[in-house]
Design an enzyme around this catalytic site. Structure first.
Site, PDB file in Angstrom:
ATOM      1  N   LYS A  95       5.744 -10.030   7.532  1.00 58.50           N
ATOM      2  CA  LYS A  95       6.282  -8.716   7.908  1.00 58.50           C
ATOM      3  C   LYS A  95       5.140  -7.956   8.547  1.00 58.50           C
ATOM      4  O   LYS A  95       4.142  -7.656   7.889  1.00 58.50           O
ATOM      5  CB  LYS A  95       6.815  -7.965   6.680  1.00 58.50           C
ATOM      6  CG  LYS A  95       7.469  -6.658   7.084  1.00 58.50           C
ATOM      7  CD  LYS A  95       7.733  -5.734   5.938  1.00 58.50           C
ATOM      8  CE  LYS A  95       7.359  -4.348   6.403  1.00 58.50           C
ATOM      9  NZ  LYS A  95       7.553  -3.313   5.417  1.00 58.50           N
ATOM     10  N   GLY A 156       8.279   5.582   2.169  1.00 57.30           N
ATOM     11  CA  GLY A 156       8.088   6.384   0.963  1.00 57.30           C
ATOM     12  C   GLY A 156       8.754   7.744   0.991  1.00 57.30           C
ATOM     13  O   GLY A 156       8.690   8.481   0.009  1.00 57.30           O
ATOM     14  N   ALA A 183      12.378   0.638   5.154  1.00 58.87           N
ATOM     15  CA  ALA A 183      11.604   1.852   4.824  1.00 58.87           C
ATOM     16  C   ALA A 183      12.412   3.146   4.874  1.00 58.87           C
ATOM     17  O   ALA A 183      13.324   3.303   5.688  1.00 58.87           O
ATOM     18  CB  ALA A 183      10.391   2.001   5.733  1.00 58.87           C
ATOM     19  N   GLY A 184      12.024   4.026   3.991  1.00 60.57           N
ATOM     20  CA  GLY A 184      12.589   5.373   3.980  1.00 60.57           C
ATOM     21  C   GLY A 184      13.877   5.520   3.187  1.00 60.57           C
ATOM     22  O   GLY A 184      14.436   6.617   3.087  1.00 60.57           O
ATOM     23  N   ASN A 205      11.349  -0.383  -1.212  1.00 64.25           N
ATOM     24  CA  ASN A 205      10.376  -0.513  -2.299  1.00 64.25           C
ATOM     25  C   ASN A 205      10.357   0.746  -3.173  1.00 64.25           C
ATOM     26  O   ASN A 205      10.735   0.751  -4.343  1.00 64.25           O
ATOM     27  CB  ASN A 205       8.989  -0.777  -1.682  1.00 64.25           C
ATOM     28  CG  ASN A 205       7.924  -1.109  -2.707  1.00 64.25           C
ATOM     29  OD1 ASN A 205       6.908  -1.673  -2.365  1.00 64.25           O
ATOM     30  ND2 ASN A 205       8.091  -0.802  -3.984  1.00 64.25           N
ATOM     31  N   THR A 206       9.921   1.879  -2.564  1.00 68.51           N
ATOM     32  CA  THR A 206       9.661   3.092  -3.343  1.00 68.51           C
ATOM     33  C   THR A 206      10.879   3.544  -4.159  1.00 68.51           C
ATOM     34  O   THR A 206      10.722   3.953  -5.321  1.00 68.51           O
ATOM     35  CB  THR A 206       9.225   4.233  -2.387  1.00 68.51           C
ATOM     36  OG1 THR A 206       8.199   3.739  -1.535  1.00 68.51           O
ATOM     37  CG2 THR A 206       8.714   5.433  -3.157  1.00 68.51           C
TER      38      THR A 206
END
Ligand SMILES: CC(=O)[C@@H](O)[C@H](O)COP(=O)(O)O
Length: 260
Positions: A95, A156, A183-184, A205-206
């Site tokens: 990635k 994040g 993301a986001g 992830n976050t």
């Protein structure tokens, strides 16, 4: 669904950073039903989790590893990190993140295309973290990428899909390229919305790692992704500006009387 040469069934890819503990991370990965986990070489190298132990721990999760170049800010750094990843994880997958700006962690799309070309020519199978820009997307594909990972919002931030129009255009322009929103994402409903647009998968992830209960949140995401996928496959109705009665009036007892 295929990611390069590999047949994939789970539509959720999950990150391995920021969890309260490695045990909770493993439980959350299991609850998410993700088949693919992404691991940042640079980030983990700077933490207590660094070293062989952490890599073996991830390998033991049974998930397929997608190493990432998170935190890399130049082509050289990203290419070197990708090579390290290939040695450690024995996978051609990477990635690719080349970060161009500190406040938004926005990809440096020029560096990204250059690094993608170098790595693809060297036999890597590149998953580029990009914006929703169509021209950049074309250039990444010409550079050898067979998958695109546009951002939903800054890493994040938990903002969800900042530019639905752009993501929809990307889907329409590249119907045959696997597209993963990366993301986001903050809520399961954001992930469902990405799948409802026809995206192939979501990487996050976050939102799971920093939730009050990461394991429960991982389950919620698994359900949302499945729901969004089924919605897309069921071919949802189009939005309309005007009402369209869902209850037929013809044949009702008072209809004739009132309108005769
Ligand atoms: C783990 C990873 O690869 C991140 O760089 C990724 O982009 C996820 O972003 P979120 O943490 O916002 O889900």
């Amino acid at each position: 669904m295929k990611f390069y040469d590999d047949e994939i069934s789970s539509r959720l890819l999950i990150g391995t950073a920021l969890y309260p503990s490695p045990a909770i991370m493993l439980e959350a990965i299991k609850a998410s039903k993700a088949e693919i986990v992404t691991v940042s070489l640079r980030r983990e190298s700077g933490t207590e989790q660094a070293g062989q132990n952490f890599w073996s721990f991830i390998k033991d999760s049974g998930a397929k590893v997608l190493p990432n170049t998170a935190g890399c800010k130049s082509v050289k750094e990203a290419v070197t990190t990708a090579h390290m990843a290939r040695e450690i994880f024995e996978t051609p997958w990477v990635k690719l993140e080349v970060i161009g700006e500190d406040d938004s962690l926005q990809p440096d799309v020029f560096g990204l295309v250059e690094a993608a070309r170098i790595l693809s020519e060297d036999g890597f199978q590149v998953f580029p973290y990009t914006t929703e820009d169509l021209v950049v997307a074309e250039k990444l594909i010409s550079a050898g990428c067979e998958i695109l990972m546009p951002w939903g919002a800054p890493i994040g931030s938990g903002r969800g899909l900042n530019n639905i129009y752009g993501l929809r255009s990307l889907r329409a322009h590249f119907p045959n390229i696997p597209l993963i929103v990366d993301a986001g994402i903050g809520l399961p409903s954001h992930a469902a919305a990405a799948m409802e647009l026809g995206y192939d998968a979501v990487l996050l992830n976050t939102a799971v790692a920093k939730a009050g209960d990461p394991v429960l949140m991982a389950k919620a995401f698994a359900l949302a992704i499945e729901s969004g996928l089924q919605c897309y496959q069921a071919d949802p109705i189009e939005k309309r500006d005007m009402a369209a009665p869902s209850t037929p009036v013809a044949g009702l007892p008072f209809w004739n009387q009132d309108h005769a």
